[in-house]
Structures are given as structure tokens and as C-alpha cells.
Write a protein that holds these residues in place. Structure first.
Motif, PDB file in Angstrom:
ATOM      1  N   SER A  57      16.400  81.076   3.390  1.00 41.55           N
ATOM      2  CA  SER A  57      15.277  81.391   2.511  1.00 41.55           C
ATOM      3  C   SER A  57      14.831  82.818   2.789  1.00 41.55           C
ATOM      4  CB  SER A  57      14.124  80.410   2.756  1.00 41.55           C
ATOM      5  OG  SER A  57      12.984  80.790   2.033  1.00 41.55           O
ATOM      6  N   LEU A  58      14.664  83.603   1.709  1.00 42.11           N
ATOM      7  CA  LEU A  58      14.339  85.020   1.870  1.00 42.11           C
ATOM      8  C   LEU A  58      13.169  85.410   0.977  1.00 42.11           C
ATOM      9  CD1 LEU A  58      17.809  84.904   1.559  1.00 42.11           C
ATOM     10  CD2 LEU A  58      17.419  87.088   2.681  1.00 42.11           C
ATOM     11  N   VAL A 141      16.741  79.993   8.235  1.00 40.87           N
ATOM     12  CA  VAL A 141      17.829  79.051   7.975  1.00 40.87           C
ATOM     13  C   VAL A 141      17.273  77.764   7.371  1.00 40.87           C
ATOM     14  CG1 VAL A 141      19.679  77.689   9.000  1.00 40.87           C
ATOM     15  CG2 VAL A 141      19.247  80.002   9.824  1.00 40.87           C
ATOM     16  N   ILE A 142      17.813  77.395   6.211  1.00 41.57           N
ATOM     17  CA  ILE A 142      17.486  76.110   5.591  1.00 41.57           C
ATOM     18  C   ILE A 142      18.591  75.102   5.896  1.00 41.57           C
ATOM     19  CG2 ILE A 142      16.930  74.932   3.430  1.00 41.57           C
ATOM     20  CD1 ILE A 142      16.255  77.638   2.245  1.00 41.57           C
ATOM     21  N   VAL A 143      19.831  75.550   5.769  1.00 41.13           N
ATOM     22  CA  VAL A 143      20.984  74.683   6.000  1.00 41.13           C
ATOM     23  C   VAL A 143      22.007  75.447   6.828  1.00 41.13           C
ATOM     24  CG1 VAL A 143      22.968  73.544   4.922  1.00 41.13           C
ATOM     25  CG2 VAL A 143      20.697  73.265   3.935  1.00 41.13           C
ATOM     26  N   ALA A 144      22.569  74.787   7.813  1.00 42.68           N
ATOM     27  CA  ALA A 144      23.693  75.321   8.587  1.00 42.68           C
ATOM     28  C   ALA A 144      24.688  74.180   8.772  1.00 42.68           C
ATOM     29  CB  ALA A 144      23.224  75.852   9.937  1.00 42.68           C
ATOM     30  N   VAL A 195      23.937  69.327  18.320  1.00 41.52           N
ATOM     31  CA  VAL A 195      23.325  70.155  19.379  1.00 41.52           C
ATOM     32  C   VAL A 195      23.503  71.642  19.123  1.00 41.52           C
ATOM     33  CG1 VAL A 195      23.461  68.375  21.131  1.00 41.52           C
ATOM     34  CG2 VAL A 195      25.424  69.882  20.763  1.00 41.52           C
ATOM     35  N   ASP A 196      24.520  72.025  18.347  1.00 38.24           N
ATOM     36  CA  ASP A 196      24.720  73.448  18.050  1.00 38.24           C
ATOM     37  C   ASP A 196      23.862  73.913  16.878  1.00 38.24           C
ATOM     38  OD1 ASP A 196      25.971  72.030  16.075  1.00 38.24           O
ATOM     39  OD2 ASP A 196      27.885  73.105  16.186  1.00 38.24           O
ATOM     40  N   GLY A 197      23.071  73.003  16.295  1.00 35.21           N
ATOM     41  CA  GLY A 197      22.215  73.374  15.169  1.00 35.21           C
ATOM     42  C   GLY A 197      22.879  73.263  13.819  1.00 35.21           C
ATOM     43  N   PHE A 198      24.071  72.693  13.765  1.00 36.84           N
ATOM     44  CA  PHE A 198      24.828  72.595  12.515  1.00 36.84           C
ATOM     45  C   PHE A 198      25.113  71.132  12.198  1.00 36.84           C
ATOM     46  CE2 PHE A 198      25.418  76.918  13.635  1.00 36.84           C
ATOM     47  CZ  PHE A 198      25.779  77.618  12.483  1.00 36.84           C
ATOM     48  N   SER A 199      25.127  70.817  10.897  1.00 37.23           N
ATOM     49  CA  SER A 199      25.660  69.523  10.464  1.00 37.23           C
ATOM     50  C   SER A 199      27.175  69.657  10.296  1.00 37.23           C
ATOM     51  CB  SER A 199      25.006  69.090   9.148  1.00 37.23           C
ATOM     52  OG  SER A 199      25.141  70.085   8.153  1.00 37.23           O
ATOM     53  N   ARG A 200      27.875  68.539  10.074  1.00 37.94           N
ATOM     54  CA  ARG A 200      29.341  68.572  10.085  1.00 37.94           C
ATOM     55  C   ARG A 200      29.921  67.793   8.910  1.00 37.94           C
ATOM     56  NH1 ARG A 200      30.654  67.396  16.535  1.00 37.94           N
ATOM     57  NH2 ARG A 200      29.688  69.321  17.331  1.00 37.94           N
TER      58      ARG A 200
END
Length: 450
Positions: A57-58, A141-144, A195-200
Motif C-alpha cells: 500500500s502506497l 506490505v499488504i501481502v507477501a 515464520v518468514d512472514g510469507f504465505s505459501r
């Protein structure tokens, strides 16, 4: 014939058309609108592939800086940067491929790597991106998300009835998945942030073509960002619910007081005006968010349909899992938005009823005031007529005295005049003259007012 690109291609087409056929001038937006169908195309990927996806988001100022930041990355790798007004861009760098898109509320970055891997998520594509450049990306970050397209043999996936080999890739969480794109691939995820802040997302390749892989990853990432963007309205809806109940109770209290005979209409009207302002402020402040949530929710549904999911026995499909939670949340948002619209209409109706009641009361007061003024004017007319009669007598009296004085003067000069007789005879004549004069004066006034 040489191959042209970008603006040169458009210029070449214009020159070629003008040479072959004598046509009217082109609309200024003709080529831009025609080529819009090719904008934001999915990347053509080699297989196997690992992908990392960021949605941020910006603010308006951050969007301006974003293109400059992309330009620095392109300059580092000797790649042509995007145009100053571009809203999408893709390029190949030394060890990764990148795509960038700028939307109304967010921007997305897709990074792709093709080197060999041992574990789907052990070495994500984002590791190939320069760390210093990545740390300076603007926005929040909204999605990672990480995605990996692998062959079934690489992860020992033999049969869809046995999903145990996949569990380790999702930290033992329950898995959601299905066959997609006509059975060319299977997609698995747990919709959790690890744990790394990302979904998979794990994509098992059965018979994917390179173009299909790009479209599939694009749809999966779209589903992830659009469902999160749709849910931005949900906390607002939950926050507004107590305010909605409070406004509803307040409106009920006001309308109930309106039915009482001894109510203060002016006070009730002030309370209704304040309530209307509060309700309209909530609507104007959050209507965009609710409308955007509805649009994003439709996009999620469209992307899920594009996947053409086929159930894998024993687990939920992506569509089932998302709709199980997303649909109630969207229904809540739609309900809150609709109820605010309804309460705004009810407040407006109550205000109109109260204003009508106040107007009727004021009209009755005005009628009473006019009746009182008419009665007062009638009394003044009667008094004026009485005063006019007295005035005529007084005028006659003084005029008769004047005639008597004249007669006395004539008698003093030796005329044989009976002073009292002259004075007495002058009274009816004078009274008649004064009455005629008064009547003519009334007639002149009446003609003037008409």
C-alpha cells in the motif's frame, strides 16, 4: 522489414496505415485503448519456477518515488527502465525475472527464479533480489507470498489420496487444495503466514505449459491480494456496528417523542439534524471502502472461477475455504453499508415529517396572528370612524364660532345683523360641507389604494 517496439511500433503503424489507405485522422486514444487488452499480461515462465510476490500500500508521493526506485534497479543491471507514466513493467535481470504493476490502492512486485532447488520454499526467488534495493521499496506490505511450481517426483507426491508428503512444506498445518486448469496442475496452500512472514502456494506440475504456469501464478497471487483488500472493510464494519445501533436507538427515541403532544419540536429538529450529519459523515467516510470491498470480492470470485478447480478427496478447495470466511465478512460489510443507507433515508423522512409539523404549527400561528391583526384593524377603523364624527362636530363648532365672529364684526361696522341667528343658521351648512368633504376624501384614498 525491421521489428520496432514501443512508441516506434505505434508510429510505424500510423505511417503504414496512412500510406496504404487515405483514412480520417485517428482518435487520440485509439491505439492506447486498443492495446489495453495486452496490458498486464501474465509472464511467460520456464519450469520449474519459484516465485515471490509482494503487494504494498502506497501514498501518492510514494507512488511517484516508486518508479524512480525501479529505475535504479534497471540501471544497476543495464535494463531499459519503465516509462515515467507506466503502470506496469516486466524485465529479465541476471538471476531473476521481475514484473511490477501499479494499481489504484496498491502496487505489486513479482519475482521469479529458475535455478534448481531441493526444497520448494527453502530458497525463495526473493533471495536473488539485491538486499539493499529490496529494503528501500516504499509502502507497507499488504501481502507477501512465496510460490513454487515443481514436478510431482521432486517432492515425492505420488497419489492425491496420500497428502502426507506435502504436510512438511506447510509446517504441519491443514492443507487446502485442488486440481486446476483442467487437471494440468494441483495447487496446495494453508492460507497462513509462516515464520518468514510469507504465505505459501505449492503448485504440482502435471502437464503445465509455460504460459499456463504464468497465468496460474498470476491468478493465485490475485486471489491473495484481492481477498485481503476486500477484507479491509471488515474491521470498519465491526467498528461501525455499535455506532449504527446507537443511531438506530436515537432515531427511535426522536420519532417516538414526535408522537407525544407536549414535545419540543425545535429541540427534536436540532437532534435530528445532528443525527443526520453524523450518519452522513459515516457514509461519506467509509462508502468508498465498502464499494471497493464489493469490487474486490467479485474479482476474487472471478479468479477462483478461472482456476477451474476440481476437488481432491479429503480436503477443501481454495474456493470453499475462502468463501467460508470471506463471504460472511462481505455480507456483514454489505449489511452495514445498506443499513446506514436505510437509516439515512429514515432520518430524512423523519426530518421531513417534523418540518411539515413545524410548518403547520407556524402556519396556524400566522393565521391566528393575521386574524388578530384583522380584528385590531377593524377596531381601529371603528375608532377612526368615531373620531371622524367627533372631528366633524368639532370642525363645525369652530367654523360656526368663526362665522359668529365675522357677524359680530359686521354688526360693529353698523350692519343690521343678528349675530346669533347667523351663527345658528351656519351650523347645518358647515356640517354638510364638512361631511361632503370627508366623503370625497375617503373616495380619493380608496381610489389611490386600488
Amino acid at each position: 522489414m525491421p521489428v520496432c517496439s514501443g512508441n516506434n511500433t505505434l508510429l510505424f503503424i500510423r505511417i503504414l496505415v496512412a500510406t496504404l489507405f487515405q483514412l480520417p485522422p485517428n482518435h487520440p486514444q485509439r491505439f492506447v485503448l486498443h492495446n489495453e487488452v495486452h496490458a498486464r499480461a501474465s509472464s511467460i515462465l520456464s519450469l520449474p519456477v519459484r516465485a515471490s510476490y509482494l503487494a504494498l500500500s502506497l501514498t501518492s508521493s510514494e507512488k511517484t518515488q516508486e518508479r524512480k526506485h525501479l529505475t535504479t534497479l534497471c540501471e544497476r543491471f543495464g535494463t531499459v527502465p519503465p516509462e515515467p507514466d507506466a503502470d506496469h513493467f516486466s524485465a529479465n535481470f541476471d538471476s531473476f525475472q521481475m514484473s511490477w504493476e501499479q494499481h489504484g490502492e496498491f502496487s505489486t512486485y513479482g519475482f521469479y527464479a529458475y535455478d534448481s532447488i531441493t526444497e520448494p520454499f527453502a530458497d525463495p526467488a526473493l533471495k536473488n533480489v539485491p538486499v539493499d534495493w529490496l529494503a528501500q521499496i516504499n509502502g507497507q506490505v499488504i501481502v507477501a507470498a512465496h510460490a513454487s511450481v515443481v514436478a510431482a517426483a521432486d517432492i515425492h507426491y505420488r497419489d492425491e489420496t496420500d497428502l502426507s508428503p506435502l504436510s512438511a512444506h506447510f509446517a504441519g498445518n491443514p492443507i487446502v487444495g485442488s486440481k486446476v486448469t483442467g487437471g494440468a496442475a494441483s495447487v496446495f496452500t494453508d492460507f497462513r503466514i509462516h515464520v518468514d512472514g510469507f504465505s505459501r502456494f505449492l503448485v504440482v506440475n502435471h502437464d503445465l505449459r509455460t504460459a499456463q504456469a504464468g497465468r496460474l501464478l498470476h491468478r493465485l497471487f490475485d486471489i491473495e491480494i484481492y481477498r485481503v483488500m476486500a477484507l479491509l472493510a471488515f474491521p470498519i464494519a465491526r467498528k461501525l456496528y455499535p455506532e449504527l445501533k446507537k443511531a438506530d436507538r436515537q432515531l427511535y427515541t426522536i420519532t417516538n417523542s414526535m408522537t407525544q403532544p407536549d414535545n419540543d419540536d425545535a429541540k427534536l429538529l436540532d437532534e435530528l439534524t445532528a443525527l443526520a450529519a453524523e450518519v452522513e459523515n459515516h457514509i461519506s467516510s467509509h462508502q468508498f471502502r465498502f464499494a471497493a470491498a464489493s469490487a474486490y470480492y467479485q474479482l476474487v470470485g472471478q479468479r477462483l472461477e478461472d482456476l477451474r478447480e476440481v476437488r481432491i478427496q479429503g480436503i477443501q478447495t481454495l474456493g470453499e475455504f475462502i468463501k467460508r470466511r470471506l463471504e460472511p465478512a462481505m455480507n456483514t460489510c454489505n449489511s452495514i453499508s445498506h443499513r446506514y443507507t436505510l437509516i439515512s433515508e429514515r432520518v430524512s423522512n423523519a426530518s421531513q415529517l417534523l418540518r411539515t409539523k413545524v410548518d403547520i404549527i407556524i402556519e396556524r400561528q400566522n393565521q391566528g396572528l393575521l386574524s388578530s391583526m384583522a380584528l385590531r384593524a377593524k377596531m381601529q377603523l371603528r375608532m377612526q370612524q368615531t373620531v371622524e364624527g367627533i372631528s366633524m362636530v368639532a370642525i363645525t363648532y369652530y367654523a360656526a364660532n368663526l362665522v359668529g365672529k365675522i357677524a359680530e364684526a359686521a354688526h360693529s361696522l353698523g350692519w343690521h345683523v343678528n349675530v346669533e341667528l347667523v351663527e345658528g343658521l351656519s351650523i347645518p351648512v358647515i356640517f354638510l360641507i364638512v361631511g361632503i368633504g370627508t366623503k370625497r376624501l375617503h373616495k380619493m384614498i380608496a381610489n389611490t389604494t386600488e
